[in-house]
Design a protein around this motif. Structure first.
Motif, PDB file in Angstrom:
ATOM      1  N   VAL A  38      -4.222   9.845  -2.399  1.00 56.09           N
ATOM      2  CA  VAL A  38      -5.929  10.190  -2.118  1.00 56.09           C
ATOM      3  C   VAL A  38      -6.353   8.601  -2.359  1.00 56.09           C
ATOM      4  N   GLY A  39      -6.809   8.021  -1.780  1.00 58.19           N
ATOM      5  CA  GLY A  39      -7.681   6.695  -1.936  1.00 58.19           C
ATOM      6  C   GLY A  39      -6.718   5.657  -1.546  1.00 58.19           C
ATOM      7  N   ALA A  40      -6.787   5.131  -0.270  1.00 53.85           N
ATOM      8  CA  ALA A  40      -6.004   4.381   0.345  1.00 53.85           C
ATOM      9  C   ALA A  40      -6.269   2.936   0.151  1.00 53.85           C
TER      10      ALA A  40
ATOM     11  N   SER B 148      -8.643   9.675   2.437  1.00 53.85           N
ATOM     12  CA  SER B 148      -9.626   8.628   1.732  1.00 53.85           C
ATOM     13  C   SER B 148     -10.865   8.818   2.090  1.00 53.85           C
ATOM     14  N   ARG B 149     -12.007   8.164   1.385  1.00 58.50           N
ATOM     15  CA  ARG B 149     -13.286   8.318   1.763  1.00 58.50           C
ATOM     16  C   ARG B 149     -13.513   7.814   3.258  1.00 58.50           C
ATOM     17  N   ASP B 150     -13.028   6.793   3.666  1.00 61.14           N
ATOM     18  CA  ASP B 150     -13.147   6.327   4.686  1.00 61.14           C
ATOM     19  C   ASP B 150     -12.103   6.498   5.689  1.00 61.14           C
TER      20      ASP B 150
ATOM     21  N   GLU C 213     -10.916   5.736   8.711  1.00 59.66           N
ATOM     22  CA  GLU C 213     -10.382   4.578   9.109  1.00 59.66           C
ATOM     23  C   GLU C 213      -9.335   4.023   8.434  1.00 59.66           C
ATOM     24  N   ARG C 214      -9.502   3.911   7.233  1.00 59.58           N
ATOM     25  CA  ARG C 214      -8.677   3.296   6.120  1.00 59.58           C
ATOM     26  C   ARG C 214      -7.504   4.358   6.008  1.00 59.58           C
ATOM     27  N   ALA C 215      -7.825   5.605   5.820  1.00 60.19           N
ATOM     28  CA  ALA C 215      -6.933   6.453   5.710  1.00 60.19           C
ATOM     29  C   ALA C 215      -5.803   6.625   6.757  1.00 60.19           C
TER      30      ALA C 215
ATOM     31  N   LEU D  68       0.586   8.248 -13.568  1.00 58.49           N
ATOM     32  CA  LEU D  68       1.290   7.428 -13.373  1.00 58.49           C
ATOM     33  C   LEU D  68       0.796   6.019 -13.061  1.00 58.49           C
ATOM     34  N   HIS D  69       0.990   5.079 -14.268  1.00 56.50           N
ATOM     35  CA  HIS D  69       0.215   3.854 -14.062  1.00 56.50           C
ATOM     36  C   HIS D  69       1.366   2.712 -13.754  1.00 56.50           C
ATOM     37  N   PRO D  70       1.165   2.149 -12.654  1.00 58.31           N
ATOM     38  CA  PRO D  70       2.007   1.024 -12.493  1.00 58.31           C
ATOM     39  C   PRO D  70       1.609  -0.532 -13.221  1.00 58.31           C
TER      40      PRO D  70
END
Ligand SMILES: NC(=O)c1ccc[n+]([C@@H]2O[C@H](COP(=O)([O-])OP(=O)(O)OC[C@H]3O[C@@H](n4cnc5c(N)ncnc54)[C@H](OP(=O)(O)O)[C@@H]3O)[C@@H](O)[C@H]2O)c1
Length: 312
Positions: free
Chosen positions: A24-26, A49-51, A53-55, A133-135
């Motif tokens: 969630v969040g591209a 994602s919110r957008d 197109e981006r998703a 999970l923080h990279p």
């Protein structure tokens, strides 16, 4: 949840199989993580994602479907990463909870350095476990996916989340770092110093070369390659053994000439001096006394006496 959503993602039994991921969040982090996971044997089931197109662009890149809302993405996979801006995390978790789905066995994790799993606490209502999970890596989208191998990940979360998070990191070829919850801000501050501050220094250094008449692109390319070389050497040998330059060589005359050259640019001179003290502390004062004396005299002449006490 509207009809179209349930058509978009076939969810019956979709979370079966432990190596299934939704994002969630591209954006930058979500894209890098999804691409890396897909390359390492994970099935990316859904992207939201919110957008749209981006998703769609990310979904197509990793063979996933588009989920119109975060809850649908969450139901489709064993692990859902919320790679949205930190300020959106509790809101997205609340929308997942409000969908009223039963999500037992699912793990929902965010990728923020500064927040704990509790920011996602709302999703526990649906039976999902929460995690972090923080990279510890600079992710700029698809081209950063291969940086994740060999990177360190901070993980935390509910007991029901940790095993799957460990599996995900292991499959990506990462290392795990568990940071006590009380030290999360220190951990994040360390990440900012190592990952962000060198870029501010790079920009400052580039402006000095531009002032010297070098075109921007050439200045940037030259200094970015230098930074990359220093970082690579430091990764292998540690910063002390990797240190090069006039302070490491105790070349006090050169350091004095640098400070003179920066005399007309007090901000840059202050920065150079501050970082020279840090560098001297790294090199060790022993064997570098002449350089220390140049720095102390420069600090005293600009009223920065506090600097001169730093390496005493
Ligand atoms: N980038 C890194 O180097 C890095 C490294 C480690 C951790 N992280 C963490 O990863 C998270 C995301 O950072 P980022 O750098 O990837 O940010 P980013 O590039 O701005 O991406 C965030 C994405 O989330 C989407 N989004 C925003 N609000 C949303 C909502 N309510 N619902 C669904 N999607 C939403 C955005 O919208 P659109 O769909 O409109 O594009 C955007 O694509 C942060 O927690 C950050 O701390 C980032």
């Amino acid at each position: 949840l509207d009809h179209e959503v349930t058509e978009t993602v076939d969810l019956h039994g979709a979370a079966q199989g432990s190596r299934t991921l939704s994002v969630v969040g591209a954006g930058r982090a979500g894209t890098a993580l999804a691409v890396a996971a897909a390359a390492r044997g994970w099935t990316v089931r859904a992207v939201s994602s919110r957008d749209p197109e981006r998703a769609r662009a990310l979904a197509d890149a990793v063979g996933a479907r588009v989920a119109r809302v975060p809850a649908e993405a969450t139901r489709a996979a064993s692990l859902t990463l919320l790679t949205v801006p930190d300020a959106q995390l509790s809101r997205v978790a609340a929308t997942i909870a409000a969908a009223g789905l039963a999500l037992p066995g699912r793990v929902v994790a965010h990728c923020s350095a500064g927040r704990g799993p509790e920011v996602l606490g709302a999703v526990r209502q649906s039976g999902a476990a929460c995690g972090v999970l923080h990279p510890l890596q600079a992710l700029a989208g698809r081209q950063s996916a291969d940086l994740l191998e060999g990177s360190t990940f901070n993980i935390a979360g509910d007991n029901g989340a940790l095993e799957l998070l460990r599996q995900f990191v292991g499959d990506l070829g990462g290392a795990i770092l568990e940071v006590p919850a009380a030290s999360r801000a220190l951990y994040h501050a360390a990440a900012v110093l190592a990952g962000n501050a060198p870029l501010a220094l790079l920009e400052r250094a580039t402006s000095l070369l531009i002032e010297a008449g070098i075109p921007h692109d050439a200045a940037h390319a030259a200094l970015a390659a230098l930074l990359e070389g220093a970082a690579r050497n430091a990764r292998k040998a540690g910063p002390r053994r990797a240190l090069t330059g006039p302070i490491a060589r105790n070349d006090a005359d050169t350091v004095r000439r640098h400070l003179d050259a920066l005399a007309d640019d007090p901000d840059a001179r202050d920065l150079y001096l501050r970082m020279a003290y840090e560098t001297l502390a790294l090199a060790g004062r022993h064997g570098h006394e002449e350089t220390a004396a140049v720095l102390e005299s420069a600090a005293a002449s600009t009223g920065e006496a506090e600097m001169s006490t730093m390496v005493a």
